[in-house]
Design an enzyme around this catalytic site. Structure first.
Site, PDB file in Angstrom:
ATOM      1  N   GLU A 282     -15.525 -35.381  -6.170  1.00 44.46           N
ATOM      2  CA  GLU A 282     -15.066 -34.541  -6.730  1.00 44.46           C
ATOM      3  C   GLU A 282     -13.748 -34.575  -7.540  1.00 44.46           C
ATOM      4  O   GLU A 282     -13.386 -34.142  -8.483  1.00 44.46           O
ATOM      5  CB  GLU A 282     -14.834 -33.129  -5.822  1.00 44.46           C
ATOM      6  CG  GLU A 282     -15.989 -32.444  -5.498  1.00 44.46           C
ATOM      7  CD  GLU A 282     -16.835 -33.088  -4.312  1.00 44.46           C
ATOM      8  OE1 GLU A 282     -16.393 -33.968  -3.612  1.00 44.46           O
ATOM      9  OE2 GLU A 282     -17.886 -32.526  -4.320  1.00 44.46           O
ATOM     10  N   CYS A 283     -12.776 -35.501  -6.939  1.00 44.22           N
ATOM     11  CA  CYS A 283     -11.446 -35.892  -7.173  1.00 44.22           C
ATOM     12  C   CYS A 283     -11.708 -36.904  -8.145  1.00 44.22           C
ATOM     13  O   CYS A 283     -12.550 -37.547  -8.434  1.00 44.22           O
ATOM     14  CB  CYS A 283     -10.484 -35.962  -6.374  1.00 44.22           C
ATOM     15  SG  CYS A 283     -10.280 -34.498  -5.356  1.00 44.22           S
ATOM     16  N   GLY A 284     -10.368 -37.144  -8.963  1.00 49.76           N
ATOM     17  CA  GLY A 284     -10.305 -38.343  -9.608  1.00 49.76           C
ATOM     18  C   GLY A 284      -9.012 -39.266  -9.128  1.00 49.76           C
ATOM     19  O   GLY A 284      -7.820 -38.514  -8.974  1.00 49.76           O
TER      20      GLY A 284
END
Length: 111
Positions: free
Chosen positions: A18-20
């Site tokens: 979900e995150c980067g």
């Protein structure tokens, strides 16, 4: 670990994306390069952004709610993060709720 699928464990949990995260090593202006990389990954998380930089002596961090451009587009923001190494994160919250206390990168001086 489920041997038939490397990203599933015994409980059926799976890898989540979900995150980067972006980092720069041995770069003259690592924080600026990291901010640019996070901007390219903005679609991975739009809740908050943060960067930690290392100048060989001290870690410095800056985190803020909102998009990368809202937090790292000014020369002043990048100037707060000198160093040749940096790592950054854009957050898409799936747990822990919204708020700066859950934004990464987290830094603690334990010495």
């Amino acid at each position: 670990m489920n041997c038939t699928h490397p990203f599933l464990d015994a409980d059926g949990d799976k890898l989540r994306e979900e995150c980067g995260v972006f980092g720069a090593i041995n770069a003259a202006d690592a924080a600026a390069a990291t901010a640019l990389g996070l901007h390219a990954l903005q679609h991975r998380g739009q809740e908050a952004a943060g960067i930690v930089a290392w100048d060989g002596v001290e870690f410095r961090t800056r985190r803020g709610l909102g998009h990368v451009a809202e937090n790292f587009s000014s020369q002043e923001a990048i100037a707060e993060l000198p160093g040749h190494m940096a790592a950054g994160h854009v957050r898409y919250s799936t747990t822990g709720g919204s708020g700066l206390r859950n934004e990464q990168p987290l830094y603690a001086d334990l010495a």
